[in-house]
Scaffold this motif. Structure first.
Motif, PDB file in Angstrom:
ATOM      1  N   MET A 178      88.893  80.973  65.566  1.00 41.76           N
ATOM      2  CA  MET A 178      90.361  80.961  65.554  1.00 41.76           C
ATOM      3  C   MET A 178      90.870  79.670  66.194  1.00 41.76           C
ATOM      4  SD  MET A 178      93.061  83.535  67.450  1.00 41.76           S
ATOM      5  CE  MET A 178      92.458  84.973  66.579  1.00 41.76           C
ATOM      6  N   ALA A 179      91.866  79.049  65.581  1.00 38.07           N
ATOM      7  CA  ALA A 179      92.440  77.818  66.115  1.00 38.07           C
ATOM      8  C   ALA A 179      93.363  78.131  67.280  1.00 38.07           C
ATOM      9  CB  ALA A 179      93.203  77.091  65.016  1.00 38.07           C
ATOM     10  N   LEU A 180      93.559  77.148  68.133  1.00 39.22           N
ATOM     11  CA  LEU A 180      94.461  77.293  69.272  1.00 39.22           C
ATOM     12  C   LEU A 180      95.880  77.551  68.783  1.00 39.22           C
ATOM     13  CD1 LEU A 180      94.551  76.927  72.449  1.00 39.22           C
ATOM     14  CD2 LEU A 180      95.444  74.648  71.954  1.00 39.22           C
ATOM     15  N   GLN A 181      96.520  78.576  69.344  1.00 38.61           N
ATOM     16  CA  GLN A 181      97.891  78.915  68.955  1.00 38.61           C
ATOM     17  C   GLN A 181      98.746  79.036  70.218  1.00 38.61           C
ATOM     18  OE1 GLN A 181      97.880  82.471  66.598  1.00 38.61           O
ATOM     19  NE2 GLN A 181      96.987  81.467  64.810  1.00 38.61           N
ATOM     20  N   ILE A 182      99.964  78.485  70.160  1.00 44.60           N
ATOM     21  CA  ILE A 182     100.906  78.581  71.270  1.00 44.60           C
ATOM     22  C   ILE A 182     102.180  79.234  70.761  1.00 44.60           C
ATOM     23  CG2 ILE A 182     102.247  77.324  72.989  1.00 44.60           C
ATOM     24  CD1 ILE A 182     100.152  75.141  72.945  1.00 44.60           C
ATOM     25  N   SER A 183     102.473  80.420  71.259  1.00 45.70           N
ATOM     26  CA  SER A 183     103.727  81.108  70.942  1.00 45.70           C
ATOM     27  C   SER A 183     104.675  80.875  72.110  1.00 45.70           C
ATOM     28  CB  SER A 183     103.485  82.613  70.749  1.00 45.70           C
ATOM     29  OG  SER A 183     102.536  82.835  69.722  1.00 45.70           O
ATOM     30  N   ALA A 184     105.807  80.216  71.859  1.00 40.70           N
ATOM     31  CA  ALA A 184     106.691  79.808  72.945  1.00 40.70           C
ATOM     32  C   ALA A 184     108.130  80.194  72.665  1.00 40.70           C
ATOM     33  CB  ALA A 184     106.579  78.301  73.172  1.00 40.70           C
ATOM     34  N   THR A 185     108.922  80.285  73.738  1.00 41.80           N
ATOM     35  CA  THR A 185     110.337  80.631  73.626  1.00 41.80           C
ATOM     36  C   THR A 185     111.195  79.418  73.317  1.00 41.80           C
ATOM     37  OG1 THR A 185     110.596  80.331  76.015  1.00 41.80           O
ATOM     38  CG2 THR A 185     110.110  82.550  75.242  1.00 41.80           C
ATOM     39  N   ASN A 186     110.676  78.211  73.557  1.00 41.32           N
ATOM     40  CA  ASN A 186     111.450  76.978  73.385  1.00 41.32           C
ATOM     41  C   ASN A 186     110.624  75.999  72.562  1.00 41.32           C
ATOM     42  OD1 ASN A 186     112.481  74.271  73.929  1.00 41.32           O
ATOM     43  ND2 ASN A 186     113.764  75.215  75.496  1.00 41.32           N
ATOM     44  N   PRO A 187     111.208  75.374  71.551  1.00 41.70           N
ATOM     45  CA  PRO A 187     110.434  74.462  70.697  1.00 41.70           C
ATOM     46  C   PRO A 187     109.849  73.274  71.440  1.00 41.70           C
ATOM     47  CG  PRO A 187     112.791  74.312  70.214  1.00 41.70           C
ATOM     48  CD  PRO A 187     112.601  75.507  71.093  1.00 41.70           C
ATOM     49  N   GLU A 188     110.387  72.940  72.635  1.00 39.22           N
ATOM     50  CA  GLU A 188     109.852  71.815  73.385  1.00 39.22           C
ATOM     51  C   GLU A 188     108.543  72.176  74.087  1.00 39.22           C
ATOM     52  OE1 GLU A 188     112.731  70.446  76.118  1.00 39.22           O
ATOM     53  OE2 GLU A 188     114.221  69.910  74.597  1.00 39.22           O
ATOM     54  N   HIS A 189     108.358  73.455  74.430  1.00 39.58           N
ATOM     55  CA  HIS A 189     107.213  73.831  75.247  1.00 39.58           C
ATOM     56  C   HIS A 189     105.862  73.601  74.577  1.00 39.58           C
ATOM     57  CE1 HIS A 189     110.215  76.442  77.623  1.00 39.58           C
ATOM     58  NE2 HIS A 189     109.970  75.326  78.274  1.00 39.58           N
ATOM     59  N   PRO A 190     105.680  73.946  73.277  1.00 42.04           N
ATOM     60  CA  PRO A 190     104.353  73.737  72.685  1.00 42.04           C
ATOM     61  C   PRO A 190     103.861  72.298  72.794  1.00 42.04           C
ATOM     62  CG  PRO A 190     105.672  75.129  71.259  1.00 42.04           C
ATOM     63  CD  PRO A 190     106.581  74.626  72.334  1.00 42.04           C
ATOM     64  N   ALA A 191     104.742  71.339  72.549  1.00 39.04           N
ATOM     65  CA  ALA A 191     104.335  69.936  72.617  1.00 39.04           C
ATOM     66  C   ALA A 191     103.909  69.558  74.031  1.00 39.04           C
ATOM     67  CB  ALA A 191     105.480  69.036  72.150  1.00 39.04           C
ATOM     68  N   LEU A 192     104.647  70.039  75.021  1.00 36.51           N
ATOM     69  CA  LEU A 192     104.303  69.741  76.407  1.00 36.51           C
ATOM     70  C   LEU A 192     103.011  70.438  76.820  1.00 36.51           C
ATOM     71  CD1 LEU A 192     107.873  70.078  77.972  1.00 36.51           C
ATOM     72  CD2 LEU A 192     106.628  67.962  77.545  1.00 36.51           C
ATOM     73  N   LEU A 193     102.847  71.694  76.372  1.00 36.27           N
ATOM     74  CA  LEU A 193     101.681  72.473  76.765  1.00 36.27           C
ATOM     75  C   LEU A 193     100.398  71.961  76.128  1.00 36.27           C
ATOM     76  CD1 LEU A 193     103.207  76.073  76.616  1.00 36.27           C
ATOM     77  CD2 LEU A 193     102.714  74.713  78.649  1.00 36.27           C
ATOM     78  N   LEU A 194     100.491  71.302  74.981  1.00 36.24           N
ATOM     79  CA  LEU A 194      99.294  70.792  74.304  1.00 36.24           C
ATOM     80  C   LEU A 194      98.536  69.785  75.148  1.00 36.24           C
ATOM     81  CD1 LEU A 194     100.477  70.409  70.599  1.00 36.24           C
ATOM     82  CD2 LEU A 194      98.614  71.856  71.433  1.00 36.24           C
ATOM     83  N   GLU A 195      99.216  69.184  76.127  1.00 38.54           N
ATOM     84  CA  GLU A 195      98.567  68.179  76.963  1.00 38.54           C
ATOM     85  C   GLU A 195      97.657  68.791  78.012  1.00 38.54           C
ATOM     86  OE1 GLU A 195     101.685  65.871  78.626  1.00 38.54           O
ATOM     87  OE2 GLU A 195     102.535  65.273  76.683  1.00 38.54           O
TER      88      GLU A 195
END
Length: 410
Positions: free
Chosen positions: A1-18
């Protein structure tokens, strides 16, 4: 399974990927971590940074992670004090492709403290009573909203200073359930768990020598029950008044307001003989003073802070030449309130150096300054003024207090 980020704010996934999701949380390098005090948890928890935000990352299985994420979002929608859910990260694998546990990401609650860090210096019994008050209020609010916690404890709670008292926040919803309404049995079960958990936590502190010798862990565990039941009864009991004495109903509503609650819906019934009237609060919402202060000034504070700031605002408004309640030519309260924020509140808070503030937010700083002004005025037998109080507070009080305050990460 690929890494998946379910977030409340569209900015968070990009920040969390780091962040290094390919590593178990306990192996994260120091460069990704923020050194903040952590409470006891059955899971691995770390503080990190995502952009400008400090986040708490908790490692647990996928299903409970998703469930807790949704429960925290539900609690946020109904205005319950709880940590703010940001994301769930699933599909994690290490460098060899072996699966890793999912993580729940929440926003760090600025200025908050886990109870164990509060006992690093021996806590006075009076302060512990305030903690029990805060936890009782939180549990009552949860139950009024239909939330069965399932694991109420000091470990699952964060505390923030609130104008001489504390505000409690739920930090772990993993065992919780949200219902339209709780039964007496469900509430009693939660309360009994709270009693047992708190007594056990205090016994543990006693064994480590961190508990004040006058504190009985069993009695303090029982205290949460008494404080909860007293508050629950005040918020939900039926009152019977003589017919025509409608000011008694207003007095009851004012008493609830003083406790920090609004009556959003009520039931009033006349007795069949017409001699009495029954009054029952049907829907009670917490945050009476918070909402009033937010409406007037835009300041978002804890409840006791809001009550204190409103008192100061009202006293200041009475000194203004254009303050004329009921006069259409006088300035509206909202206009005066924003003038107070601009001319009094903000300049006073800004006079306190950032490096001396510790974990105190602006509302708590202002409350502390008002307290110091009152003490100095009592000694001087006249009002010494806020400027003198600020100067003395910065010189003589804050340097000592800042040594014991937890640093804020936000």
């Amino acid at each position: 399974m690929a890494l998946q980020i379910s977030a409340t704010n569209p900015e968070h996934p990009a920040l969390l990927l780091e962040l290094p999701w390919h590593l178990p949380l306990e192996d994260w390098p120091e460069e990704y971590l923020v050194p903040l005090p952590r409470g006891i948890s059955r899971h691995v928890v770390r503080y990190s940074r995502a952009g400008d935000e400090v986040i708490a990352v908790k490692e647990l299985a996928e299903r409970p992670a998703l469930r807790e994420y949704e429960l925290l979002r539900d609690l946020d929608r109904i205005g319950i004090p709880a940590v703010d859910p940001l994301a769930v990260v699933t599909g994690r694998t290490d460098a060899s492709g072996a699966p890793l546990e999912s993580v729940l990401v929440t926003r760090h609650l600025g200025g908050s403290m886990p109870y164990r860090s509060m006992f690093e210096t021996t806590m006075r019994p009076a302060t512990m009573h305030r903690l029990m008050d805060a936890l009782a209020v939180l549990l009552v609010r949860l139950h009024l909203a239909g939330f069965a916690w399932g694991d109420c404890s000091l470990s699952n709670t964060l505390f923030r200073r609130d104008a001489g008292a504390y505000a409690a926040y739920l930090v772990d919803a993993e065992t919780g359930d949200l219902h339209p309404q709780l039964s007496v049995g469900q509430r009693d079960y939660d309360l009994d768990l709270a009693r047992v958990n708190i007594s056990g936590e205090l016994l543990d502190l006693e064994a480590s020598g961190a508990l004040h010798p006058s504190v009985d862990p069993i009695e303090f565990g029982t205290e949460i029950c008494a404080r909860y039941r007293g508050l629950w009864d005040e918020l939900t009991r039926a009152s019977v008044y003589p017919a025509g004495k409608y000011h008694y109903i207003e007095r009851r509503i004012r008493r609830l307001n003083d406790l920090g609650f609004d009556v959003a819906e009520m039931q009033i019934e006349h007795a069949s003989n017409g001699d009495t009237v029954s009054f029952v609060p049907k829907v009670v919402d917490a945050g009476h003073h918070q909402r009033q202060l937010l409406r007037l000034t835009g300041l978002d504070t804890e409840e006791n802070q809001a009550r204190r700031l409103l008192n100061d605002l009202e006293s200041w408004m009475a000194t203004q030449d254009d303050y004329a309640p009921g006069d259409p030519l006088g300035a509206r309260p909202e206009v005066l309130a924003h003038r107070w924020v601009r001319e009094v509140f903000r300049p006073t808070v800004r006079a306190v150096p950032l490096e001396l503030r510790g974990a105190m937010d602006p509302a708590e700083i202002y409350h502390q300054l008002l307290e110091h002004r009152w003490y100095m005025s009592e000694r001087a037998q006249h009002d010494i003024g806020i400027e003198t109080a600020v100067e003395d507070y910065i010189k003589n009080i804050l340097p000592k207090a800042s040594k014991t305050l937890q640093p804020t990460a936000e």
